[in-house]
Write a protein that holds these residues in place. Sequence first.
Motif, short mmCIF file in Angstrom:
data_model
loop_
_atom_site.label_atom_id
_atom_site.label_comp_id
_atom_site.label_asym_id
_atom_site.label_seq_id
_atom_site.Cartn_x
_atom_site.Cartn_y
_atom_site.Cartn_z
N PRO A 91 0.80 -1.22 0.00
CA PRO A 91 0.00 0.00 0.00
C PRO A 91 0.84 1.27 0.00
O PRO A 91 0.41 2.31 -0.52
CB PRO A 91 -0.83 -0.10 1.29
CG PRO A 91 -0.12 -1.10 2.13
CD PRO A 91 0.56 -2.05 1.19
N ASN A 92 2.03 1.17 0.57
CA ASN A 92 2.86 2.37 0.63
C ASN A 92 3.49 2.71 -0.73
O ASN A 92 4.00 3.82 -0.92
CB ASN A 92 3.95 2.20 1.68
CG ASN A 92 3.37 2.25 3.09
OD1 ASN A 92 2.49 3.06 3.37
ND2 ASN A 92 3.82 1.36 3.95
N TYR A 152 -6.95 8.80 0.71
CA TYR A 152 -7.71 8.32 -0.44
C TYR A 152 -8.43 7.01 -0.16
O TYR A 152 -9.24 6.56 -0.98
CB TYR A 152 -6.78 8.13 -1.65
CG TYR A 152 -5.51 7.37 -1.32
CD1 TYR A 152 -5.49 5.99 -1.31
CD2 TYR A 152 -4.34 8.05 -1.01
CE1 TYR A 152 -4.35 5.29 -0.99
CE2 TYR A 152 -3.18 7.35 -0.69
CZ TYR A 152 -3.19 5.98 -0.68
OH TYR A 152 -2.05 5.29 -0.35
N ARG A 153 -8.17 6.39 0.97
CA ARG A 153 -8.92 5.19 1.35
C ARG A 153 -9.31 5.21 2.82
O ARG A 153 -9.79 4.22 3.36
CB ARG A 153 -8.11 3.91 1.06
CG ARG A 153 -6.79 3.78 1.82
CD ARG A 153 -6.20 2.40 1.58
NE ARG A 153 -4.85 2.25 2.07
CZ ARG A 153 -4.52 1.93 3.32
NH1 ARG A 153 -5.46 1.75 4.21
NH2 ARG A 153 -3.25 1.79 3.66
N LYS A 213 1.68 2.88 -3.48
CA LYS A 213 0.72 3.84 -4.02
C LYS A 213 0.88 5.19 -3.32
O LYS A 213 0.88 6.25 -3.98
CB LYS A 213 -0.71 3.33 -3.82
CG LYS A 213 -1.77 4.27 -4.38
CD LYS A 213 -3.18 3.79 -4.07
CE LYS A 213 -3.57 2.60 -4.91
NZ LYS A 213 -5.00 2.23 -4.76
N LEU A 214 1.04 5.16 -1.99
CA LEU A 214 1.23 6.41 -1.25
C LEU A 214 2.50 7.12 -1.71
O LEU A 214 2.49 8.34 -1.93
CB LEU A 214 1.29 6.12 0.25
CG LEU A 214 1.54 7.33 1.15
CD1 LEU A 214 0.42 8.34 1.02
CD2 LEU A 214 1.70 6.89 2.60
N SER A 230 -9.67 5.22 -5.89
CA SER A 230 -9.45 4.60 -4.58
C SER A 230 -10.49 5.09 -3.57
O SER A 230 -10.99 4.30 -2.76
CB SER A 230 -8.05 4.91 -4.07
OG SER A 230 -7.07 4.36 -4.94
N GLU A 239 -6.30 8.42 -7.08
CA GLU A 239 -6.88 8.91 -5.83
C GLU A 239 -8.40 8.79 -5.85
O GLU A 239 -9.01 8.22 -4.92
CB GLU A 239 -6.51 10.38 -5.61
CG GLU A 239 -5.08 10.63 -5.21
CD GLU A 239 -4.82 12.12 -5.03
OE1 GLU A 239 -5.59 12.76 -4.30
OE2 GLU A 239 -3.86 12.63 -5.62
N TYR A 294 -3.36 8.13 4.60
CA TYR A 294 -3.98 7.36 3.50
C TYR A 294 -5.37 7.93 3.23
O TYR A 294 -6.38 7.22 3.24
CB TYR A 294 -4.07 5.88 3.88
CG TYR A 294 -2.74 5.26 4.20
CD1 TYR A 294 -1.88 4.85 3.19
CD2 TYR A 294 -2.34 5.08 5.52
CE1 TYR A 294 -0.64 4.28 3.49
CE2 TYR A 294 -1.11 4.51 5.83
CZ TYR A 294 -0.27 4.12 4.81
OH TYR A 294 0.94 3.55 5.12
N GLU A 339 -7.66 -1.76 -1.39
CA GLU A 339 -9.07 -1.36 -1.50
C GLU A 339 -9.98 -2.47 -2.00
O GLU A 339 -11.20 -2.35 -1.93
CB GLU A 339 -9.21 -0.14 -2.42
CG GLU A 339 -8.57 1.12 -1.89
CD GLU A 339 -7.08 1.23 -2.20
OE1 GLU A 339 -6.48 2.26 -1.87
OE2 GLU A 339 -6.52 0.28 -2.79
N TYR A 359 5.78 7.64 6.62
CA TYR A 359 4.48 6.98 6.75
C TYR A 359 4.52 5.72 7.60
O TYR A 359 3.48 5.23 8.02
CB TYR A 359 3.89 6.66 5.36
CG TYR A 359 4.88 6.16 4.34
CD1 TYR A 359 5.30 4.84 4.32
CD2 TYR A 359 5.40 7.04 3.39
CE1 TYR A 359 6.20 4.40 3.37
CE2 TYR A 359 6.31 6.60 2.44
CZ TYR A 359 6.71 5.27 2.44
OH TYR A 359 7.61 4.83 1.51
N ASP A 412 -7.30 5.42 9.13
CA ASP A 412 -6.87 4.79 7.87
C ASP A 412 -7.89 3.77 7.36
O ASP A 412 -7.64 3.09 6.37
CB ASP A 412 -5.52 4.10 8.06
CG ASP A 412 -4.41 5.10 8.35
OD1 ASP A 412 -4.54 6.26 7.92
OD2 ASP A 412 -3.43 4.73 9.03
#
Length: 750
Positions: free
Chosen positions: A283-284, A556-557, A286-287, A310, A307, A554, A494, A696, A525
């Motif tokens: 996941p990181n 966007y989710r 994407k971040l 998601s 974004e 996070y 997601e 993060y 989160d």
Amino acid sequence: MNITHEDETKELQKLNKTQRFIDNEIKESEERLERGFEDYDFDDYADDFMKAALKEKFNQRIKNLKMVRQKPYFARVDFVEDGEEKRDAFYLGKVMVTDHDTLEQIVIDWRAPIADLYYEGRLGEATYKCPAGEIKGEIKLKRQYFFDDKGLADVMDIDITTNDEMLQPFLSANSDTRLKNIISTIQAEQNRIIRSDMWQPLVVQGVAGSGKTTIALHRIAYLIYNYDKNFFPEEFLIIAPNKFFLNYISNVLPDLGVDRVGQSTYEEIAFEVIGSKFEIEEPNEKLARIINNNKSEKEEKACKIIEEASIFKSSIRYKNVIDDYIYEIEKRMLPEDDFRIGKYIFMTKQEIAHLYYREYGNLPICRRIEEISKHLKNSVTMRNGVIIKDIEEDRDYKVAKIKQEEDNEQIRLAMIRDVYDEADQMKKTVTKDVQKYVQKFFSNQKVLEPIKYYREFIDYYLEEFASQRIPKEQIAYIKNSFDKSQRTGKIEMEDIAPLMYLKYMIHGVKTKFDLKHIVIDEAQDFSEFQFYIFKKIVKSNSLTILGDLSQGIYYYRGTQNWQKTMSTVFGVDNEPQYLTLKKTYRTTEEIMNVANQIISHITDKLNCALGEPVMKNGEPVTIKEFGTEQEMYETIKERIKKLKSRNLKNIALIGKTVDDCKEIANAMSDFNENEIHIISDKDSEYNGGISIVPSYLSKGLEFDAVIVTNADVHNYTDSEVDTKLLYVCATRAMNTLDIYHVEPLTCLLK
């Protein structure tokens, strides 16, 4: 000491008396274990089970008593109940100690109702609630005890438990590599969270360093103590962000005398629900892609689509789209014919549809089919006698007719034999082969695994059902990302909630998930969709949700607004209780002022308060500019040596991304590889020392000292996510914070 010599003597006598009771109970319990409970009258059937349960209970009790023997209590409150003259002195400790001869409670458990007098009451009139109702009276004394290796070290009379002077010895200590219990220093705002109603969803917005995680664990200990006759510890579940974090909190519950509470990451519990394991895309990654501030215009546009897509996949809107697809599955799984055996109709398709949509419409689809199958079998069984009689009458009629009409004896006998065989087969079907017939009736309704349903949904239904809800670019991204996941074997974070939801709605969830209470930490989160599915699994509103919107990197989710998300999940009729933790016990005033300066750029949007530091008079925060990166790294090396010489053992060098951390590690090559460690997503343990950590991944951790590298205008812009990341970095520090930069300083600190 602020007490008289007479009080000191009495207190030492009380301590000795308490320790004698503890020693005697330990001795008696160990002897009882050794004798094998021979003085108990067991039922033969339950003998082994009861002995095993008692053995576990006594072993746990012995363990708890030995744990508190040197420090059996931490506070005392003297209370006179209205209408009574007697002044009762209640000593509060981690474990209850009782005189089994007189049933006098020598030490009261900190979770007992009367402990509220200590945590929230002030000298003078006070009340507390217990099962018998509200008890009114007067607090005459509140006293705190301090122990060292030699015994009772000091005694302090206090008025309010929130006394900052009393907190200072605890707050000025160095960080440990694990969290600790805080039963002796629980503050009023924390106490209200711990003791909140179990059955109403609770949402706690707590600033960084406010003790959210610790309070969550103490709340579980409190609930288990007060509901021990109703629930088992195994029916409670803590959901933490990662294994690394679970290790970090690992010793608190056992230290509070609580074992067997479930502890899991979101991914682990999801895979158990789904019944399959998947590899999840990091996941990181994407971040890291989104927070990269050196993107081209094309990449910027691509990240915007990512974004928005998601955000959609994490929302209740996406669940609603999947509901449209599930309705298609419902229609597909419902047989279109009457249920008949031969000419006999046992249930019409209209009756089956009524059961399917009305009577059992609240059950997963597979469970509905199971229940309808029982109805079909019962309907055959109930009419069994009548049908058999009808079969025999029909058989006799056909035989008589054959005898009357067929002259050829050989043909006549063959025809009669066929009629009897047909009748016997029909009787066998309605008496012995009903199960097979019912299974055959539903045989065209094949049940797929959740991932296959999701594949079908993405391929054939997403565009049709979602085209009115989101732009086609986002639909294309969702389809392409899932196609990629099928090729690589990795799914996006997601996609987990939709898979859990499909499993729940179609197959149902195993009974092992009969949970009574879920605690979700770092809940900012979590998305609407995730909260919704956990509410479904628990089948109640018994959730404790803790987080900090200021640390919602996070975005966007995750959750951007507690009230909006929770009203969507729980509805207006089950509105959660919202409590706030404003005080921070981690960082000094100087550090928190800098952190507040950073986050104040977006607090209005987040609708959350700034942190109020309890620790005063710390070191000034160093914000320093360097001509070159080499100069910066040389200064960092010297700074680490000075910090270590001051016994500040747990030091973090925080870079924005993994690449930044690799660069820091290369620059720190002078240090022994055992001295310094890069923290990554794959780590499951935190062992202290010098850590190099991406911004993060530092969330949820704390360090004696923090050095933030490259805090410049390019790395940390005024965007929401950059603001939150820098806030997270700053609030990891307990004692010292250094912020270094080579390029011009970030606008967040100007």
